[in-house]
Design an enzyme around this catalytic site. Structure first.
Site, PDB file in Angstrom:
ATOM      1  N   ARG A   1       0.858  -1.184   0.000  1.00 24.75           N
ATOM      2  CA  ARG A   1       0.000   0.000   0.000  1.00 24.75           C
ATOM      3  C   ARG A   1       0.901   1.243   0.000  1.00 24.75           C
ATOM      4  NH1 ARG A   1      -3.501  -2.644  -1.590  1.00 24.75           N
ATOM      5  NH2 ARG A   1      -5.592  -3.000  -0.760  1.00 24.75           N
TER       6      ARG A   1
ATOM      7  N   GLU B   1      -2.530   7.623  -4.563  1.00 24.17           N
ATOM      8  CA  GLU B   1      -2.926   7.194  -5.889  1.00 24.17           C
ATOM      9  C   GLU B   1      -4.376   7.536  -6.149  1.00 24.17           C
ATOM     10  OE1 GLU B   1      -1.865   2.982  -4.937  1.00 24.17           O
ATOM     11  OE2 GLU B   1      -3.906   2.559  -5.595  1.00 24.17           O
TER      12      GLU B   1
ATOM     13  N   HIS C   1      -1.001   0.242  -9.868  1.00 24.63           N
ATOM     14  CA  HIS C   1      -1.750  -0.657  -8.980  1.00 24.63           C
ATOM     15  C   HIS C   1      -2.431  -1.777  -9.757  1.00 24.63           C
ATOM     16  CE1 HIS C   1      -3.855  -0.916  -4.823  1.00 24.63           C
ATOM     17  NE2 HIS C   1      -3.667  -2.106  -5.339  1.00 24.63           N
TER      18      HIS C   1
END
Lengths: 340, 335
Positions: B245, B274, B292
């Site tokens: 993360r 993000e 991601h």
């Protein structure tokens, strides 16, 4: 000891889901207008006396007269609407009366209608329908430019007001290939603070705050009015605005009639200052007789305030309004409450 | 007996048929799109008053916003299970769910291989500082103006922070590339689970690793677990890989560390804010960036969706979950 029952006034028959909720509430005694037309003011003032809560429509004004008629036990007004221009909020605030409304239930339905009016006004839907209904088609065989209008693809769409309904409308217009959006809010030049539908950072086209109303009028191919009616927005679209608009631009109003100066609009359409208009709301509605000046304008589509008129939406507005009413009586959290 | 009711938030892409088959024992409804405010209004308006379980799809946070206390508090009292698609569930307030008697499942295991594959891709890319060469050849410029030498993974010390399912999968792959593996974890693994990896303290991991891979979950105590203080402890020229993360790393501190050369290169699949990426990373061609996509394969996405659905079925049929989040499972006495 008798359990407490609140006196409640409901100014219209509600869609079934709302009626059931009303009937099932054991702590209210309600009196309800049953005729299929807006309730008489006298009836409302008379029955408001002693009421703790009133569930009403945008056709009923909430002002000092009503508050005084009700008396000090009035705790809650639940409005079956998102607009609250029919409510004197300062009076409610000073009397500690809570105000419920239905801002989320009708977003989709109104945005759908905004798209419908945009396309109909661009593509001369009103004109076309009128001619067919008048039996003129035989005199109007197909030709390359018959009833041609401007395209939605590549359009710049200008929003007056950029709340839930405007943003939902923008989201619907994106797949039609619009090129750019700009918006004017009560805080000009500032980026919109609430992203109701999360697309403002990822829409793929520029979505920018406008400098002022002139920029919206000057740059837009479609102007969509989606703001609240306030003293500042009354007649915001007047002669100057319309004169600044492009000749091939259309005006759409799904907010409140008085934001657009009707006489100025009639003149602008007559003189072809703009291409067309699609209105769901108009000044002095519903008193628009067949010989009203706007109805003579072929390029004006007028529909009778049907923005939120889809059955599921109205059911949701009904249950929400009743829940807001009951919450106000019981001192609980409403589904949606106006911060006064 | 009335059927229990389940709500799908977001969409199902791979197992539509299997979801719809559940209608034989579940009342199914969907909230594919909308807004947080609209969803909460519907909850408060009693639209989901008999809801038993929620299938929370991967992109549902885009639809309703995070499942934080504010939202959880307006969920119907009939709700007993939230089955979440994602190995990470930092966008759900587990405590708030527990207090309301709602059990939560996530999707560990199904994500392990795909995420570990991406970790290796980023690791090798960072070891080779591949970005400028990759971009040059694609632009028809062959080696470009800045051809450079990289490093072999062989014999380098890989430090894994967080040796769960994904971390272990990364370790397995790294060993095949000849790397020496050490790890730090909340608790030491059994010898069988370690598979030869060396257990070290957090600081030792930082001080002695050539490559650091983050594979731990994000929670209040691990946010910014890697910031300036930790970079200062690391070897000069370390390589950082993050597929866990973004907020685990102080991104601004990473940018500084890259500029100073403390960090030689980095491979990142996740970012602190993000989809916004720190411009210092975008301007630095010593980094390899991915948007991601750790689990973005047909097979893994399908497996994840199935695991969520199987959790849902287990909840309906037996009142429990297959992969309940560890925070909610009672601590077992280590006898």
């Amino acid at each position: 000891m008798m359990s407490r029952k609140y006196n409640v006034v409901v100014t219209r028959q509600l869609p079934e889901a709302g009626q059931i909720l009303l009937q099932d509430a054991s702590d209210i005694e309600f009196v309800q207008w049953t005729e299929d037309r807006p309730c008489d003011r006298d009836w409302l003032l008379q029955h408001a006396k002693g009421a703790s809560g009133i569930l009403l429509m945008l056709t009923e004004k909430v002002n000092e007269e009503l508050i005084n008629a009700a008396g000090p036990q009035l705790k809650v007004i639940a409005s079956f609407s998102v607009g609250t221009d029919h409510v004197d909020r300062s009076i409610l605030k000073s009397h500690n009366i809570r105000l419920g409304y239905t801002p989320t239930a009708l977003t989709d339905a109104c945005a759908d209608l905004a798209v419908m009016l945009t396309l109909m006004s661009q593509r001369r839907g009103g004109e076309s329908l009128r001619k067919v209904l008048d039996g003129q088609w035989p005199q109007m065989p197909w030709s390359p430019l018959l009833l041609a209008g401007p395209p939605i693809r590549g359009a710049t769409v200008g929003f007056l007001g950029f709340g839930r309904i405007a943003q939902a409308t923008l989201k619907r217009l994106l797949p039609f290939g619009i090129a750019r959006a700009l918006y004017l809010t009560s805080r000009p030049r500032e980026r919109a603070r609430e992203h109701y539908i999360g697309l403002l950072d990822g829409s793929g086209i520029p979505v920018e705050p406008a400098q002022d109303w002139r920029e919206v009028a000057r740059e837009s191919d479609v102007v969509i009015v989606g703001c609240a009616l306030t003293p500042q927005t009354k007649h915001l679209v007047g002669p100057e605005f319309l004169a600044t608009m492009k000749k091939r631009a259309v005006l759409v109003n799904i907010a409140r009639g008085p934001i657009v100066d009707t006489d100025a609009l009639v003149k602008a359409l007559e003189e072809e200052q703009i291409f067309g208009a699609g209105l769901d709301v108009v000044e002095n509605e519903p008193n628009i007789p067949a010989d009203h000046a706007l109805l003579k304008q072929e390029r004006c589509i007028l529909v009778p305030h049907i923005g939120s008129a889809n059955t599921e939406t109205r059911e949701q507005m009904a249950t929400e309004s009743v829940r807001n009413l009951l919450a106000g009586l019981r001192g609980e959290n409403m589904v949606n409450e106006v911060v006064l | 007996m009335t059927q229990k009711s389940a709500l799908l938030i977001g969409g199902i892409a791979h197992i539509r048929k299997e979801w719809e088959e559940c209608s034989s024992f579940l009342k199914l409804s969907e909230y594919p799109d909308g807004s947080r405010e609209d969803f909460m209004s519907r909850c408060k308006n009693g639209e989901y008053s008999d809801l038993f379980a929620i299938y929370r799809s991967n992109e549902s946070t885009k639809v309703t916003g995070p499942f934080n206390k504010e939202l959880i508090d307006v969920l119907p009292s009939s709700l007993k299970f939230i089955c979440h698609n994602g190995a990470g569930y930092d966008n759900i307030d587990i405590d708030a769910c527990t207090r309301r008697g709602i059990q939560v499942a996530s999707t560990p295991v199904a994500v392990n291989d795909a995420t570990a594959d991406v970790a290796m891709f980023l690791m090798l890319g960072a070891l080779r500082r591949i970005t400028p060469s990759f971009q040059a050849v694609h632009q028809g410029k062959w080696k470009g103006s800045d051809p450079r030498l990289g490093h072999d993974p062989k014999n380098k010390v890989l430090g894994i922070l967080g040796m769960g399912g994904i971390g272990s999968a990364v370790a397995t792959r790294a060993k095949a590339f000849g790397m020496k593996v050490q790890y730090h974890n909340r608790s030491r693994l059994s010898e069988n689970e370690e598979q030869g990896a060396k257990y070290v303290g957090f600081e030792e991991l930082l001080k002695t690793s050539d490559v650091l891979s983050l594979n731990l979950s994000l929670n209040a105590s691990t946010r910014h677990i890697i910031s300036k203080e930790q970079f200062d402890m690391m070897k000069d020229g370390i390589i950082i890989v993050n597929t866990a993360r973004g907020p685990l790393i102080d991104e601004a501190a990473l940018v500084d560390a890259l500029k100073s050369g403390k960090v030689w290169s980095a491979g990142l699949d996740v970012f602190e804010e993000e989809p916004k990426i720190h411009p210092g990373l975008l301007n630095n061609n010593n980094v390899v960036l991915l948007p991601h996509m750790g689990t973005s394969t047909w097979e893994t996405q399908r497996d994840m969706e199935l695991l969520v659905l199987n959790n849902l079925k287990e909840a309906v049929k037996n009142g429990k979950l297959i992969t309940q989040v560890p925070e909610q499972k009672k601590a077992k006495a280590n006898i």
